[in-house]
Design an enzyme around this catalytic site. Structure first.
Site, PDB file in Angstrom:
ATOM      1  N   HIS A  84       0.824  -1.221   0.000  1.00  0.00           N
ATOM      2  CA  HIS A  84       0.000   0.000   0.000  1.00  0.00           C
ATOM      3  C   HIS A  84       0.852   1.263   0.000  1.00  0.00           C
ATOM      4  O   HIS A  84       1.918   1.300   0.626  1.00  0.00           O
ATOM      5  CB  HIS A  84      -1.030  -0.009   1.133  1.00  0.00           C
ATOM      6  CG  HIS A  84      -0.498  -0.051   2.532  1.00  0.00           C
ATOM      7  ND1 HIS A  84      -0.245   1.086   3.264  1.00  0.00           N
ATOM      8  CD2 HIS A  84      -0.193  -1.089   3.350  1.00  0.00           C
ATOM      9  CE1 HIS A  84       0.188   0.740   4.476  1.00  0.00           C
ATOM     10  NE2 HIS A  84       0.231  -0.572   4.552  1.00  0.00           N
ATOM     11  N   ASP A  86      -0.250   4.338   1.036  1.00  0.00           N
ATOM     12  CA  ASP A  86      -0.582   5.338   2.063  1.00  0.00           C
ATOM     13  C   ASP A  86       0.174   5.075   3.359  1.00  0.00           C
ATOM     14  O   ASP A  86       0.673   3.983   3.604  1.00  0.00           O
ATOM     15  CB  ASP A  86      -2.084   5.369   2.341  1.00  0.00           C
ATOM     16  CG  ASP A  86      -2.612   4.080   2.957  1.00  0.00           C
ATOM     17  OD1 ASP A  86      -2.229   2.988   2.484  1.00  0.00           O
ATOM     18  OD2 ASP A  86      -3.399   4.153   3.918  1.00  0.00           O
ATOM     19  N   ASP A 147       6.054   1.477   6.693  1.00  0.00           N
ATOM     20  CA  ASP A 147       4.730   0.877   6.530  1.00  0.00           C
ATOM     21  C   ASP A 147       3.940   1.780   5.585  1.00  0.00           C
ATOM     22  O   ASP A 147       3.404   2.786   6.017  1.00  0.00           O
ATOM     23  CB  ASP A 147       4.048   0.757   7.894  1.00  0.00           C
ATOM     24  CG  ASP A 147       2.673   0.138   7.806  1.00  0.00           C
ATOM     25  OD1 ASP A 147       2.285  -0.313   6.721  1.00  0.00           O
ATOM     26  OD2 ASP A 147       1.976   0.135   8.832  1.00  0.00           O
ATOM     27  N   GLU A 181      -5.015   1.703   2.734  1.00  0.00           N
ATOM     28  CA  GLU A 181      -5.015   0.490   3.568  1.00  0.00           C
ATOM     29  C   GLU A 181      -5.146   0.850   5.038  1.00  0.00           C
ATOM     30  O   GLU A 181      -5.828   0.175   5.804  1.00  0.00           O
ATOM     31  CB  GLU A 181      -3.725  -0.296   3.329  1.00  0.00           C
ATOM     32  CG  GLU A 181      -3.740  -1.713   3.915  1.00  0.00           C
ATOM     33  CD  GLU A 181      -3.231  -1.818   5.347  1.00  0.00           C
ATOM     34  OE1 GLU A 181      -3.350  -2.897   5.932  1.00  0.00           O
ATOM     35  OE2 GLU A 181      -2.722  -0.818   5.895  1.00  0.00           O
ATOM     36  N   GLU A 182      -4.481   1.928   5.445  1.00  0.00           N
ATOM     37  CA  GLU A 182      -4.429   2.280   6.872  1.00  0.00           C
ATOM     38  C   GLU A 182      -5.785   2.732   7.417  1.00  0.00           C
ATOM     39  O   GLU A 182      -5.970   2.811   8.620  1.00  0.00           O
ATOM     40  CB  GLU A 182      -3.384   3.390   7.106  1.00  0.00           C
ATOM     41  CG  GLU A 182      -1.965   2.978   6.759  1.00  0.00           C
ATOM     42  CD  GLU A 182      -1.368   1.967   7.734  1.00  0.00           C
ATOM     43  OE1 GLU A 182      -2.063   1.577   8.707  1.00  0.00           O
ATOM     44  OE2 GLU A 182      -0.222   1.559   7.517  1.00  0.00           O
ATOM     45  N   ASP A 204       3.859  -6.490   3.786  1.00  0.00           N
ATOM     46  CA  ASP A 204       3.399  -5.480   4.744  1.00  0.00           C
ATOM     47  C   ASP A 204       3.630  -5.977   6.169  1.00  0.00           C
ATOM     48  O   ASP A 204       2.822  -5.704   7.063  1.00  0.00           O
ATOM     49  CB  ASP A 204       1.896  -5.205   4.481  1.00  0.00           C
ATOM     50  CG  ASP A 204       1.405  -3.929   5.126  1.00  0.00           C
ATOM     51  OD1 ASP A 204       2.233  -3.123   5.592  1.00  0.00           O
ATOM     52  OD2 ASP A 204       0.168  -3.747   5.173  1.00  0.00           O
ATOM     53  N   HIS A 387       3.923   3.341  12.554  1.00  0.00           N
ATOM     54  CA  HIS A 387       2.951   4.374  12.948  1.00  0.00           C
ATOM     55  C   HIS A 387       3.525   5.300  14.028  1.00  0.00           C
ATOM     56  O   HIS A 387       2.764   5.906  14.772  1.00  0.00           O
ATOM     57  CB  HIS A 387       1.623   3.766  13.443  1.00  0.00           C
ATOM     58  CG  HIS A 387       0.951   2.885  12.429  1.00  0.00           C
ATOM     59  ND1 HIS A 387      -0.358   2.471  12.572  1.00  0.00           N
ATOM     60  CD2 HIS A 387       1.386   2.360  11.275  1.00  0.00           C
ATOM     61  CE1 HIS A 387      -0.681   1.691  11.539  1.00  0.00           C
ATOM     62  NE2 HIS A 387       0.368   1.624  10.736  1.00  0.00           N
TER      63      HIS A 387
HETATM   64 ZN   LIG Z   1       0.831  -1.540   6.372  1.00  0.00          ZN
END
Ligand SMILES: [Zn+2]
Length: 416
Positions: A84, A86, A147, A181-182, A204, A387
């Site tokens: 992903h 994003d 990520d 995705e997030e 991922d 994150h």
């Molecule tokens: Zn991810």
């Protein structure tokens, strides 16, 4: 011997993370933020330049591409690799300044733009494995975006390897990069017909060698409490306040078990996520999680009974219990196609890594894709502390992930 160009891979990753692609949970647009397309356009151009076929990007921010088959075998399934574009809304993704720490010396790392952000080996033990190798961090004010731009870089570099090494035989390979995705919308606008793949892998995941073929099965539950309303000045012996009943239901939940804060590994839970209402009517939202799909019904029954016992004390009041399916454990699907995870395990071992099999206490795009007809376990890229401002990744891990992808392409061809 598969030699992934680590300089090129590092360069790719460092470029991709500087593009702000944060998604937005409040938005109903697709993609949820237009800026995600900035990276999609870059990837589109690079894939074309690499000489891939059927390279496309659409108004939703998805990127599709094909590495055509180069084998004489005609019965090889079409394999898809996915990551992903994003980054998570939890932490700023604007003006990311990646820092390459060459030959990491094992010392704690103070991030220059905010010295209170310190990457410590005592907390992040996995750093130990990267002493003497290159690692990449952010600068202190933002997340890094490993990520999942590590997944993007891993797939791009493996694609580059495959097109540059035609002696490596493989079937048709599809690549897809997804937005959002997030915020749980990575597969909402995906075109499965256009993708036209038989099996897939997301890149991922965390530590090198990890293969995740199991996620939670997930439901939502809503309890609506109907109280008895009266003018507050003249409510004696008449009013029953729905908000207070909702509070009692929450207080009746067990304190030592059955919650995210008291469970781990393979235990399921029930978790209140929202409360709203007025004196007359109150609503409590829950999420319900378990690895065993059939056990979700047990959790619902227990929660409903607990609420009904509270309601029994208040004649004249009523409650409604509504359950919603959210996503399902990908293992239920993957068990019907055991070779998909088996081949991944073999590829990881061929890349010289120790295989670790993990279960994800959450959902992934892969769990949704698995139920959309594309059985799709998740593979590592090396990403750590995701994150957060302390996010980091080792270059060797990303290179191992690219190598794993090349091995996977080869294994599918060999078995065909
Ligand atoms: Zn991810």
């Amino acid at each position: 011997m598969i030699l992934i160009d680590k300089v090129q891979l590092t360069d790719r990753f460092m470029r991709y993370v500087q593009v702000d692609t944060q998604s937005d949970p409040e938005s109903n647009a697709h993609p949820t933020t237009e800026k995600q397309k900035d990276l999609s356009r870059i990837l589109y151009e690079e894939l074309k330049q690499m000489g891939l076929e059927e390279v496309e990007t659409d108004e939703f921010g998805y990127v599709y591409a094909t590495i055509p088959s180069n084998t004489s075998k005609t019965n090889i399934p079409v394999i898809c690799f996915c990551s992903h574009v994003d980054t998570a809304p939890d932490c700023s993704g604007t003006h990311v300044k990646p820092i390459l720490h060459k030959n990491y010396d094992g010392a704690d790392i103070v991030l220059p733009d905010d010295p209170s952000q310190e990457l410590k080996k005592s907390v992040s033990a996995y750093l130990e494995k990267h002493i003497g190798a290159d690692i990449i961090t952010a600068s202190g004010k933002t997340l890094l975006g490993a990520d999942d731009k590590s997944g993007v870089a891993v797939i791009m570099q493996a694609a580059q390897y495959l097109v540059s090494n035609p002696s490596v035989k493989h079937g048709k390979i599809r690549i897809v990069f997804t937005p959002d995705e997030e915020v749980g919308k990575g597969t909402v606008k995906i075109d499965m017909k256009k993708l036209a793949a038989d099996f897939g892998y997301t890149f991922d995941g965390g530590e090198a060698g990890s293969l995740e073929d199991e996620t939670f099965s997930a439901d939502g539950a809503t309890i609506i409490v109907n109280g008895v309303i009266a003018h507050p000045g003249y409510a004696k012996n008449k009013m029953i306040n729905a908000l207070k009943i909702a509070g009692e239901i929450l207080a009746a939940l067990p304190k030592n078990e059955w919650s995210p804060e008291t469970t781990d590994k393979r235990e399921g839970f029930v978790h209140p996520v929202s409360v709203s209402g007025i004196a007359e009517r109150a609503t409590i939202g829950f999420i319900v999680r378990d690895f065993v799909t059939a056990k979700l019904a047990d959790h619902h029954n227990r929660l409903k009974k607990l609420a009904e016992e509270v309601l029994d004390k208040y004649p004249g009041c009523s409650m409604e219990y509504v359950q919603q399916e959210q996503y399902r454990n990908m293992k239920d699907i993957l068990d019907q196609h055991p070779h998909v995870a088996d081949y991944a395990a073999q590829a990881i071992e061929r890349a010289g890594l120790t295989l670790t099999k993990d279960s994800i206490r959450g959902g992934t795009d892969g769990s949704r894709l698995s139920y959309m007809g594309l059985p799709c376990p998740n593979l590592f890229t090396g990403m750590q502390n995701i994150h957060s401002k302390l996010e980091w990744i080792g270059v060797n891990d990303m290179a191992s992930a690219s190598e794993t992808m090349v091995h996977l392409a080869m294994i599918w061809e060999e078995k065909g």
